[in-house]
Design an enzyme around this catalytic site. Structure first.
Site, PDB file in Angstrom:
ATOM      1  N   LYS A 123       0.833  -1.211   0.000  1.00 53.42           N
ATOM      2  CA  LYS A 123       0.000   0.000   0.000  1.00 53.42           C
ATOM      3  C   LYS A 123       0.860   1.250   0.000  1.00 53.42           C
ATOM      4  O   LYS A 123       0.382   2.344  -0.236  1.00 53.42           O
ATOM      5  CB  LYS A 123      -0.941  -0.015   1.203  1.00 53.42           C
ATOM      6  CG  LYS A 123      -2.012  -1.088   1.081  1.00 53.42           C
ATOM      7  CD  LYS A 123      -2.963  -1.018   2.260  1.00 53.42           C
ATOM      8  CE  LYS A 123      -3.928  -2.210   2.227  1.00 53.42           C
ATOM      9  NZ  LYS A 123      -4.579  -2.383   3.527  1.00 53.42           N
TER      10      LYS A 123
ATOM     11  N   SER B  68      27.623 -11.366 -17.835  1.00 51.91           N
ATOM     12  CA  SER B  68      28.146 -10.266 -18.645  1.00 51.91           C
ATOM     13  C   SER B  68      28.248 -10.632 -20.121  1.00 51.91           C
ATOM     14  O   SER B  68      28.387  -9.766 -20.959  1.00 51.91           O
ATOM     15  CB  SER B  68      29.530  -9.853 -18.121  1.00 51.91           C
ATOM     16  OG  SER B  68      30.333 -10.996 -17.942  1.00 51.91           O
TER      17      SER B  68
ATOM     18  N   HIS C  72      26.021 -13.689 -25.317  1.00 53.91           N
ATOM     19  CA  HIS C  72      25.814 -14.863 -26.170  1.00 53.91           C
ATOM     20  C   HIS C  72      24.907 -15.879 -25.457  1.00 53.91           C
ATOM     21  O   HIS C  72      25.127 -16.187 -24.289  1.00 53.91           O
ATOM     22  CB  HIS C  72      27.172 -15.499 -26.505  1.00 53.91           C
ATOM     23  CG  HIS C  72      27.085 -16.454 -27.646  1.00 53.91           C
ATOM     24  ND1 HIS C  72      27.364 -16.098 -28.952  1.00 53.91           N
ATOM     25  CD2 HIS C  72      26.716 -17.755 -27.697  1.00 53.91           C
ATOM     26  CE1 HIS C  72      27.194 -17.136 -29.737  1.00 53.91           C
ATOM     27  NE2 HIS C  72      26.794 -18.156 -29.004  1.00 53.91           N
TER      28      HIS C  72
ATOM     29  N   HIS D 119      23.663 -18.867 -23.763  1.00 53.74           N
ATOM     30  CA  HIS D 119      24.354 -20.056 -23.282  1.00 53.74           C
ATOM     31  C   HIS D 119      23.883 -20.421 -21.878  1.00 53.74           C
ATOM     32  O   HIS D 119      23.247 -19.607 -21.203  1.00 53.74           O
ATOM     33  CB  HIS D 119      25.876 -19.820 -23.242  1.00 53.74           C
ATOM     34  CG  HIS D 119      26.313 -18.876 -22.162  1.00 53.74           C
ATOM     35  ND1 HIS D 119      26.108 -17.513 -22.230  1.00 53.74           N
ATOM     36  CD2 HIS D 119      26.932 -19.082 -20.976  1.00 53.74           C
ATOM     37  CE1 HIS D 119      26.592 -16.933 -21.141  1.00 53.74           C
ATOM     38  NE2 HIS D 119      27.087 -17.864 -20.354  1.00 53.74           N
TER      39      HIS D 119
ATOM     40  N   HIS E 196      15.579 -29.239 -12.118  1.00 56.97           N
ATOM     41  CA  HIS E 196      15.652 -30.158 -10.982  1.00 56.97           C
ATOM     42  C   HIS E 196      14.968 -31.462 -11.372  1.00 56.97           C
ATOM     43  O   HIS E 196      13.755 -31.487 -11.600  1.00 56.97           O
ATOM     44  CB  HIS E 196      14.926 -29.576  -9.763  1.00 56.97           C
ATOM     45  CG  HIS E 196      15.764 -28.638  -8.953  1.00 56.97           C
ATOM     46  ND1 HIS E 196      15.254 -27.919  -7.900  1.00 56.97           N
ATOM     47  CD2 HIS E 196      17.070 -28.304  -9.042  1.00 56.97           C
ATOM     48  CE1 HIS E 196      16.226 -27.179  -7.364  1.00 56.97           C
ATOM     49  NE2 HIS E 196      17.330 -27.385  -8.048  1.00 56.97           N
TER      50      HIS E 196
ATOM     51  N   PHE F 266      17.593  -6.146  -1.834  1.00 56.31           N
ATOM     52  CA  PHE F 266      18.815  -6.680  -1.264  1.00 56.31           C
ATOM     53  C   PHE F 266      18.462  -7.775  -0.279  1.00 56.31           C
ATOM     54  O   PHE F 266      17.610  -7.584   0.576  1.00 56.31           O
ATOM     55  CB  PHE F 266      19.600  -5.568  -0.554  1.00 56.31           C
ATOM     56  CG  PHE F 266      20.263  -4.605  -1.491  1.00 56.31           C
ATOM     57  CD1 PHE F 266      21.617  -4.714  -1.761  1.00 56.31           C
ATOM     58  CD2 PHE F 266      19.541  -3.604  -2.115  1.00 56.31           C
ATOM     59  CE1 PHE F 266      22.239  -3.839  -2.626  1.00 56.31           C
ATOM     60  CE2 PHE F 266      20.156  -2.722  -2.993  1.00 56.31           C
ATOM     61  CZ  PHE F 266      21.508  -2.838  -3.243  1.00 56.31           C
TER      62      PHE F 266
ATOM     63  N   GLN G 244      11.471 -12.806   3.190  1.00 55.07           N
ATOM     64  CA  GLN G 244      10.343 -11.896   3.364  1.00 55.07           C
ATOM     65  C   GLN G 244      10.007 -11.277   2.019  1.00 55.07           C
ATOM     66  O   GLN G 244      10.895 -10.909   1.260  1.00 55.07           O
ATOM     67  CB  GLN G 244      10.715 -10.819   4.398  1.00 55.07           C
ATOM     68  CG  GLN G 244       9.598  -9.888   4.802  1.00 55.07           C
ATOM     69  CD  GLN G 244       9.539  -8.642   3.945  1.00 55.07           C
ATOM     70  OE1 GLN G 244      10.553  -8.163   3.456  1.00 55.07           O
ATOM     71  NE2 GLN G 244       8.347  -8.115   3.733  1.00 55.07           N
TER      72      GLN G 244
HETATM   73 ZN   LIG Z   1      13.208 -27.668  -7.525  1.00 57.54          ZN
END
Ligand SMILES: [Zn+2]
Ligand SMILES: [Zn+2]
Lengths: 339, 339
Positions: free
Chosen positions: A31, A162, A165, A167, A263, A297, A308
């Protein structure tokens, strides 16, 4: 208190069943006034071929090796690998508080395409299929001996990448890393109790609730989980990857930055075990943002206490269920991944 | 392989007994050329008093409240709290995959000093003692009911803190967050098995090894753990905090950025329990760097698989044992905290 909890209004803890941990969601904080705008960063002009880029076909890398003139995918060993095949074993005679263990492995780099100025969503479906098939081939090859093969792509400067390409990287290790070890434990416990994989029941529950069929509601990048609910075919996966990443690029009007990775069930010695509890899935993490433009951060409370977030997944995106032309059912969700 | 593991040469996994998890240390990677230099950022001129800074004495904050003309510490409720005392309960009738829990709490801001142009290491020892005594007072007050009171300080723009005024935050919650929950479990298990707190045995082991008595070897910021091994007195703690943070400032020739916070035994309902396994300690995390100047991105492999570092703690710093004038023994270590 007899007030009903309204997730977009009230703080609460949200459970992540793949990690058996909780996230503090303080949705009321949104808010606070915020722009809601995504700045369009100046589009850098990326040349199709750069003679100084070590990933381009025909160029010489740091170690003196010359790349072939590849015209599809191209895989090579990372010149500065975090994992090498031959590290010695520290031995087992250690105080429990000062333990170390051997870590061995292989790190590879995989170029998706010979051109530097394309990304997965800009590639043709046939080209993406070749990437997927190469992923499967590498996992099969390295997974024959290594217990874990981690494929991951960091895309964009905001994710610390950086090199423009297209990959990804593949790190195979002699150990099961922390994150998949926790995921394995959670999925196994759920399967043993409920007789069906966690993520399959998750998809069924979401489908039953019938609340989630819009892909993106507002312009806020969100983490999501993509999984192949029934049977995986590379053509269907290529289609959904192209559709999804194109949608993100268009929505944010930039080449959208993210970290993603696969995974699946552990490999190597685990290939002999029953891994019915595992459901193959990919995580897509966009940059973690405080507002649509300001990077969040991960410090203070997050490091010392708990993850959080200021938004619920429902506030920013809903989910999509796809069935591709080959009968493969894909499931996309942001509720597990959180922001 | 009969080669001996040399931690600065060979990759290995390092155990963190406070988290029961492993970090991949790829120390050989540091053989890559890197500058080894720390850039000195231009020193911003911070005014002692800024009429627009909501933390300065006498100023009006966002919610219209006016700060008193405080001359020591000053505590007030956060104007945009992530935790509020009155959030409703989502109830217990939930599918195991879609659980949420009530989260209640209080968020406070604590100014260390009336001046914006000082930091803890620049403050007088007597002023730091007042900060420490106020910390203790707040934990006692909020800990009377809340199970967890997290004190943390984010210092410097690199840690996402935009306000230069010396201050910390205090978040008290109705739940035990993930990180202290894991730490509690690890310390309890260790204590039950060994009859002495984990961190006390840790300090004894390190002292026995007698290898660690130089504070900083090379200019690379490192995470460390500070704990009060025998008995805590605020005067001794103030002295060691001032000494340590001054050393960091001088070494890096900047006002050194970090996130720090306290971990002590849980409070509220846990005050009635036996918490002999807990050893009060503070974590100090400097910015996570790839080289001495380039920020490391926690993406890809770290998010999907495992924490990874390019240095061993021993390569960059050794440890210091202090005994203050009041007989308090402090222990400082970087081996647990990793980089
Ligand atoms: Zn997973
Ligand atoms: Zn701790």
């Amino acid at each position: 208190l007899s007030v009903l909890l309204l997730p977009p209004e009230h703080q609460h803890l949200r459970y992540n069943p793949l990690k058996d941990s909780w996230v503090l969601v303080s949705a009321h904080r949104m808010k606070r006034p915020w722009a809601g705008q995504v700045e369009k960063p100046p589009e850098e002009l990326i040349p199709r071929y750069d003679p100084r880029n070590p990933l381009c076909p025909g160029n010489t890398r740091a170690n003196g090796e010359v790349n072939p003139s590849y015209d599809s995918t191209f895989v090579f060993e990372n010149d500065f690998p975090a994992l090498q095949p031959d590290a010695p074993d520290p031995g087992s005679d250690q105080h429990p508080l000062f333990q170390s263990k051997a870590a061995r492995g292989v790190c590879k780099v995989m170029c998706f395409h010979p051109w530097s100025d394309v990304t997965l969503p800009l590639m043709k479906k046939e080209e993406i299929i070749k990437v997927i098939d190469k992923w499967a081939e590498i996992v099969e090859e390295l997974g024959a001996t290594y217990p874990w093969v981690q494929i991951f792509e960091n895309k964009g400067a905001m994710m610390g990448c950086s090199n423009p390409h297209p990959h990804c990287q593949v790190w195979a290790s002699s150990f099961l890393p922390n994150e998949p070890a926790v995921s394995d434990r959670c999925q196994r416990a759920y399967y043993q109790k409920n007789g069906e994989p966690l993520l399959v029941q998750y998809a069924k529950q979401e489908a039953e609730k019938k609340v989630h069929y819009v892909l993106i509601k507002i312009k806020f990048p969100i983490a999501f989980l993509l999984f192949l609910y029934l049977y995986c075919c590379s053509s269907g996966l290529a289609a959904i990857m192209k559709q999804l990443l194109t949608k993100y690029d268009n929505l944010f009007e930039v080449s959208f930055p993210y970290s993603m990775g696969w995974h699946g069930a552990p490999t190597g010695p685990h290939l002999k075990e029953d891994n019915s509890h595992w459901q193959l899935h990919a995580h897509y993490y966009p940059p973690l943002l405080r507002s649509a433009t300001v990077k969040k951060f991960m410090v203070g409370y997050e490091m010392l206490a708990q993850e959080q977030r200021d938004l619920t997944p429902e506030q920013v995106t809903h989910f999509a269920l796809y069935t591709d032309q080959c009968g493969t059912r894909f499931w996309l969700t942001s509720a597990i991944a959180h922001l």
